[in-house]
Every structure is written in structure tokens, then in C-alpha cells.
Design an enzyme around this catalytic site. Structure first.
Site, PDB file in Angstrom:
ATOM      1  N   HIS A 149       2.112  18.398  39.165  1.00  0.00           N
ATOM      2  CA  HIS A 149       2.869  19.605  39.513  1.00  0.00           C
ATOM      3  C   HIS A 149       1.856  20.755  39.623  1.00  0.00           C
ATOM      4  O   HIS A 149       0.838  20.749  38.922  1.00  0.00           O
ATOM      5  CB  HIS A 149       3.848  19.860  38.359  1.00  0.00           C
ATOM      6  N   ASP A 172       1.137  16.932  30.443  1.00  0.00           N
ATOM      7  CA  ASP A 172       2.263  17.731  30.931  1.00  0.00           C
ATOM      8  C   ASP A 172       3.530  16.916  30.651  1.00  0.00           C
ATOM      9  O   ASP A 172       3.803  15.925  31.323  1.00  0.00           O
ATOM     10  CB  ASP A 172       2.066  17.979  32.432  1.00  0.00           C
ATOM     11  N   GLN A 185       8.634  16.411  32.236  1.00  0.00           N
ATOM     12  CA  GLN A 185       9.636  15.425  32.661  1.00  0.00           C
ATOM     13  C   GLN A 185       9.776  14.260  31.685  1.00  0.00           C
ATOM     14  O   GLN A 185      10.486  13.303  31.975  1.00  0.00           O
ATOM     15  CB  GLN A 185       9.292  14.880  34.064  1.00  0.00           C
ATOM     16  N   LYS A 221      14.696  21.939  30.646  1.00  0.00           N
ATOM     17  CA  LYS A 221      14.953  20.630  31.262  1.00  0.00           C
ATOM     18  C   LYS A 221      15.585  19.669  30.250  1.00  0.00           C
ATOM     19  O   LYS A 221      15.875  18.525  30.568  1.00  0.00           O
ATOM     20  CB  LYS A 221      13.651  20.033  31.809  1.00  0.00           C
ATOM     21  N   CYS A 246       6.995  21.631  44.138  1.00  0.00           N
ATOM     22  CA  CYS A 246       5.782  22.177  43.507  1.00  0.00           C
ATOM     23  C   CYS A 246       4.681  21.130  43.419  1.00  0.00           C
ATOM     24  O   CYS A 246       3.911  21.088  42.448  1.00  0.00           O
ATOM     25  CB  CYS A 246       6.067  22.745  42.115  1.00  0.00           C
TER      26      CYS A 246
END
Ligand code: PMP
Length: 406
Positions: free
Chosen positions: A120, A197, A200, A223, A361
């Protein structure tokens, strides 16, 4: 897991959009919020609101307890220690904090920062900036044909000159789970740190930063059922202790002189200014909510949904699915013939089905996929097979609508 009971906890889902029941399949962008989170924020503002860490009055200590209690929950959620959790605005702010503080201080000309093309922009541009500022080289682990990462390529790309390896745990476009534990072991063997990261992953699976041996791990609350504007950075204590803050001002200082100042201990030295108190309370409530259902149960539900979605979507003539044939954590990315994904999303919205369309993104990944944009349907614990049936039937109608144009 009783999806019907779970859906009752999400008031926003019970409405019609353009005359159709809402089918919300844009969870990778942001999730909806359960009553428990909405009520926790309401309760905080109705009864406990005050600034933290300085008020000696009752509301001040209640707000501080609520804020620090939320930190404790995040620490437990990731299997970390309380002092290793820094509240941030989300993943982007957390990754920028690592890049601006650790990255700039620890990279120089000749050093390497290793990332992938599936990142991302939030886990790509901060490293471009560090490379530009320090003279370090940005290197990319090549992707396999299906978009996954091969550990042999990680071995080749990460060298003794690599200082930082930064990678998504789960890709927001391909849905692949990267083997971050194995990548961390390679990075450590070559003397680099690993930055993960987790935007997700944390909503969808049990994450244990100690098991992964992550040096830094970033995620966003919004999220995973929490409000927008709150997230966290996990960092190993020994690393965080040696890092300089990047935001200076109130809340983060120990002693301030005319020309020199000193900082508070961890984690507060990284939390300059009045923090996102109600957001943290909401994040704590979201963690309680997710844990009451069970992250493993959520992961199983989504895995069933993803498999069902892959099976049903393959029935749609002219639909190209991106990413590996099987493992898709919580999402499926696709294109329908030559119809622009924005048009697909617009027609779907007219049927009440909310999906995402665009570059997500991830412009470098779009170039790698040779697509200017894609459509993406992403699932969460409240989605059902009926939602996927609605998606598929809306896609078939979209195909009919564009007819010869495709
Ligand atoms: N990384 C990934 C993989 C993401 O999916 C996102 C959100 N789309 C981010 C980083 C950035 O998260 P945020 O906008 O909440 O900071």
C-alpha cells in the site's frame, strides 16, 4: 458463529440503498461499527470525558484509566507489553513514525531498505522518502506470477547491507498472506529489522507479534470495528527506547528548559499533544467485541465466504480474478471484461451492493497487474453467502447492461 445475531449488532447494515437492502462489501476500506463500540464512545462522552494524564479531578482519572486501559487491551490483543504500544491515527501514521524516526536515524548511503511491489502507498512512500533523505537504496522483492512472495527471493533480495524490511502481512488487493514470520527470521539473520503493515491482518486473524518476532507492527482501528482516527504502532521496547520522537509539544515531555528538553518514558514520548482518547476507548471496545466472538471463528467464517465468493465469481463470464487461485484473506479483486471498475461499482451501487473500485492506493501493484484499476469486494464477520449471491447477480446484470460495449 451466529451471523444473524452478529448482524443485529450493526445498525448501519439494516437499511436500503437505492431501493435494495444494503450489501456492504467494502470492509477492506473500512468496517462498520457494532453497538458495543458506538455505546462505549457515547458513554465516554456522557460520563468520563476529560483530558488525560494531568487532571487530578475524578473525570481526569477516569479518562486516563479509560485511555490506558485501552492500551492494555491492544497490548494483550497483539501479545505485546503495554509500553510497546503507541497510539497513532492509524497504520499510515504508525508507518511514518517508524520511517521518520527509526528509518532516518539508521540508514545511510550503501544501506538497503527492502519492500515489495504489493505494498500500500502507506508502506511504500515513507520508505522512498527515507531512501531519498539518507542515500539508502530501495529494493523490491520480486513477486511470483500469482502475486505471492517466495522465500528464496527474500533470501536473495535481503543482504547484509539491508537495514529495514517492510512488508504487508496481508495485501489489500491480492488478499495474500505473506509469510512474515519466515521473512522476519531472514531479516534478523542478515541484521535487519522487520516492519509489518498489519492493516489487513488484525481485523481478520489472531496476530502475535512475539511469535512473528516483528520489530514493528502497525494497524488501524477503523478496519476492525473501531472508529476512524485511532490505530497503533507496536515496537520492541529496546528499539523504541533508542528512537527520537517525531512530534514535540505537550504530553510527551519530562522537563522543558529554554534550550533543551527531555522526554517522557515509553510510550508517551511518542504521543505528543492531546491524544485520541474517545478513539482509544472505541478501539478497546472493538477488541472486546472481536475477542468475544473469537478471531479464529472470524477467520474461519471469512475463509468460507472467500471460498464461496471465488467459486461463485468464477461462474460470471468474463470476470478476471487477481491473486492466488485459493488463499484470499477476506477479499477478492477482479475486473469484468473491459468495463471500467468505476462503472461496475456504480451499477452495483444502484443494486445496493457497495464495493471498491480504483487503484486501492497500490499504483505500483496495478502496473504489475497491468490494470489501471480493479474492483474489490471485501468481507467481514457480518457478511453472508446471500451477500455474495447479491454481488454475483448484480455483476451478471452489469454485464448485461454494458452488453456490446464489453
Ligand atoms: N496498509 C494497507 C495494507 C491498507 O489496506 C491500508 C488501508 N487501506 C493502509 C495501509 C492504510 O491505513 P490507514 O488509511 O488506516 O492509515
Amino acid at each position: 458463529m451466529n451471523t444473524a445475531l452478529i448482524r443485529e449488532q450493526f445498525p448501519i447494515l439494516h437499511q436500503e440503498i437505492n431501493g435494495h437492502p444494503l450489501v456492504y462489501l467494502d470492509n477492506a476500506a473500512t468496517s462498520q461499527k457494532p453497538l458495543a463500540v458506538i455505546e462505549a464512545i457515547k458513554h465516554y462522552y456522557e460520563f468520563d470525558n476529560s483530558n488525560v494524564h494531568r487532571g487530578v479531578h475524578t473525570l481526569g482519572s477516569r479518562a486516563t484509566d479509560a485511555y490506558e486501559g485501552a492500551r492494555e487491551k491492544v497490548a494483550r490483543f497483539l501479545n505485546a507489553k503495554r509500553r510497546e504500544i503507541i497510539f497513532t491515527r492509524g497504520t499510515t501514521t504508525a508507518l511514518n513514525l517508524v520511517a521518520s524516526s527509526y528509518g532516518r536515524a539508521n540508514c545511510k548511503e550503501g544501506d538497503e531498505i527492502v519492500i515489495t511491489q504489493m505494498e500500500h502507498h502507506s508502506n511504500l512512500i515513507p520508505w522512498q522518502q527515507v531512501a531519498k533523505a539518507t542515500g539508502a537504496t530501495l529494493k523490491y522483492i520480486p513477486l511470483q506470477e500469482d502475486g505471492s512472495v517466495d522465500l528464496a527471493d527474500v533470501e536473495k533480495t535481503v543482504t547484509e547491507n539491508t537495514k529495514i524490511v517492510a512488508i504487508a502481512h496481508v495485501s489489500n488487493v491480492l488478499g495474500v498472506v505473506n509469510p512474515v514470520k519466515e521473512i522476519a527470521a531472514i531479516a534478523h539473520r542478515k541484521g535487519a529489522v522487520i516492519v509489518v503493515d498489519g492493516a489487513q491482518s488484525t481485523p481478520h486473524m489472531k496476530v502475535d507479534v512475539q511469535d512473528i518476532d516483528a520489530d514493528f507492527y502497525a494497524f488501524s482501528g477503523h478496519k476492525m470495528c473501531a472508529p476512524t482516527g485511532i490505530g497503533a504502532l507496536y515496537g520492541k521496547k529496546a528499539l523504541l527506547e533508542n528512537m527520537e520522537p517525531i512530534e514535540f509539544g505537550g504530553e510527551m515531555i519530562d522537563d522543558v528548559g529554554l534550550y533543551e528538553s527531555t522526554w517522557k518514558e515509553l510510550p508517551w514520548k511518542f504521543e505528543g499533544g492531546t491524544p485520541i482518547i474517545a478513539g482509544a476507548v472505541g478501539l478497546g471496545a472493538a477488541i472486546d467485541f472481536l475477542e468475544s466472538i473469537g478471531l479464529d471463528a472470524i477467520a474461519q467464517h471469512e475463509s468460507r465466504l472467500s471460498n464461496y465468493a471465488l467459486k461463485r465469481l468464477r461462474e460470471v463470464d468474463g470476470l478476471k480474478i487477481y491473486g492466488p487461485a485459493e488463499r484470499h484473506v477476506g477479499l477478492v479483486t477482479f475486473n469484468l471484461d473491459d468495463v471500467h471498475p468505476h462503472d461496475v461499482a456504480t451499477v452495483l451501487d444502484s443494486k445496493g451492493v457497495a464495493i471498491r473500485a480504483g487503484h486501492h492506493c497500490c499504483q505500483p501493484l496495478m502496473r504489475w497487474l497491468k490494470a489501471s484499476a480493479t474492483a474489490r469486494a471485501s468481507f467481514y464477520l457480518y457478511n453472508t453467502e446471500e451477500d455474495i449471491d447479491a454481488l454475483v447477480s448484480a455483476l451478471i446484470q452489469t454485464k448485461e447492461y454494458f452488453g456490446d460495449a464489453t
